[in-house]
Scaffold this motif. Sequence first.
Motif, PDB file in Angstrom:
ATOM      1  N   SER A 172       4.055 -82.411  12.439  1.00  0.00           N
ATOM      2  CA  SER A 172       4.360 -83.502  13.609  1.00  0.00           C
ATOM      3  C   SER A 172       4.114 -83.374  15.003  1.00  0.00           C
ATOM      4  O   SER A 172       4.193 -82.412  15.804  1.00  0.00           O
ATOM      5  N   GLY A 173       3.682 -84.121  16.025  1.00  0.00           N
ATOM      6  CA  GLY A 173       4.030 -84.361  17.923  1.00  0.00           C
ATOM      7  C   GLY A 173       3.211 -85.023  18.105  1.00  0.00           C
ATOM      8  O   GLY A 173       1.440 -84.937  17.028  1.00  0.00           O
ATOM      9  N   ASP A 174       2.270 -84.633  19.333  1.00  0.00           N
ATOM     10  CA  ASP A 174       1.273 -85.127  20.119  1.00  0.00           C
ATOM     11  C   ASP A 174       0.631 -84.076  20.604  1.00  0.00           C
ATOM     12  O   ASP A 174       1.517 -83.066  21.671  1.00  0.00           O
ATOM     13  N   VAL A 175      -0.690 -84.272  20.780  1.00  0.00           N
ATOM     14  CA  VAL A 175      -1.420 -83.143  22.146  1.00  0.00           C
ATOM     15  C   VAL A 175      -2.321 -84.161  22.702  1.00  0.00           C
ATOM     16  O   VAL A 175      -2.431 -85.505  22.257  1.00  0.00           O
ATOM     17  N   TYR A 176      -2.693 -83.624  24.361  1.00  0.00           N
ATOM     18  CA  TYR A 176      -3.147 -84.653  25.131  1.00  0.00           C
ATOM     19  C   TYR A 176      -4.386 -83.485  25.462  1.00  0.00           C
ATOM     20  O   TYR A 176      -3.410 -82.347  26.198  1.00  0.00           O
ATOM     21  N   PHE A 177      -5.542 -83.743  25.963  1.00  0.00           N
ATOM     22  CA  PHE A 177      -6.823 -82.803  26.185  1.00  0.00           C
ATOM     23  C   PHE A 177      -7.229 -83.917  27.540  1.00  0.00           C
ATOM     24  O   PHE A 177      -7.663 -84.783  27.803  1.00  0.00           O
ATOM     25  N   ASP A 178      -7.236 -83.379  28.455  1.00  0.00           N
ATOM     26  CA  ASP A 178      -8.019 -83.642  29.585  1.00  0.00           C
ATOM     27  C   ASP A 178      -8.822 -82.911  30.465  1.00  0.00           C
ATOM     28  O   ASP A 178      -8.396 -81.344  30.521  1.00  0.00           O
ATOM     29  N   ASP A 179      -9.994 -83.124  31.083  1.00  0.00           N
ATOM     30  CA  ASP A 179     -10.189 -82.093  32.294  1.00  0.00           C
ATOM     31  C   ASP A 179     -10.793 -81.431  31.060  1.00  0.00           C
ATOM     32  O   ASP A 179     -10.953 -79.754  32.090  1.00  0.00           O
TER      33      ASP A 179
END
Length: 188
Positions: A172-179
């Motif tokens: 479970s859980g969240d991840v964010y990708f940027d730049d």
Amino acid sequence: MKGIGVLLMAAAVVTIVAMPAAAQANLLENPGFEAEGYDGANSTAGWDVWLGERLDEFQRTGSWSLHGWGFDGDGDGGGWQTISVTPGSKVHFTGYLMSPSEGGFHKSPLAGGAEAFLEIEWFQGDTKLSSIKSDILRGESDWALYSAAGTAPSGIDSVRFVAKIQSIPGSSGDVYFDDLKVKVIEVY
């Protein structure tokens, strides 16, 4: 004086000849996910997205990032872009990943768990020949820079740049990708 001019001219020629490659600027379209531009149920301007979405909840810069999540089941999520590349080219893929404390990746008590990373996938037509992964994000994390780099092997005609999440049952859980950023140095 004439000898100094000849010496400077020779140094300039050596400098030009010694530069066997040309680097390109960031080749990714919409690397910070700022442009909405949906052209399908699972895409955002320039990106094919699966088990993910463009979201303004957490971002490193700008107002948006790519959000993905681990889930209780086998599967992958994230987004990708594909470009053409010449064998022998040097490829460098970087980007920032973050998993917030209130939704950080959690491992199954049995084994494994969710993990996120950047991946370079080498293709010949529709066949994936090989890949290179960045370090892996597990658990909660502030924004951190990840990278993958390699030389395009012979026989390939394209490369896919993937912001990827893998999970197993109990994840479970969240991840964010940027730049995200891609540079290709063509070797002549």
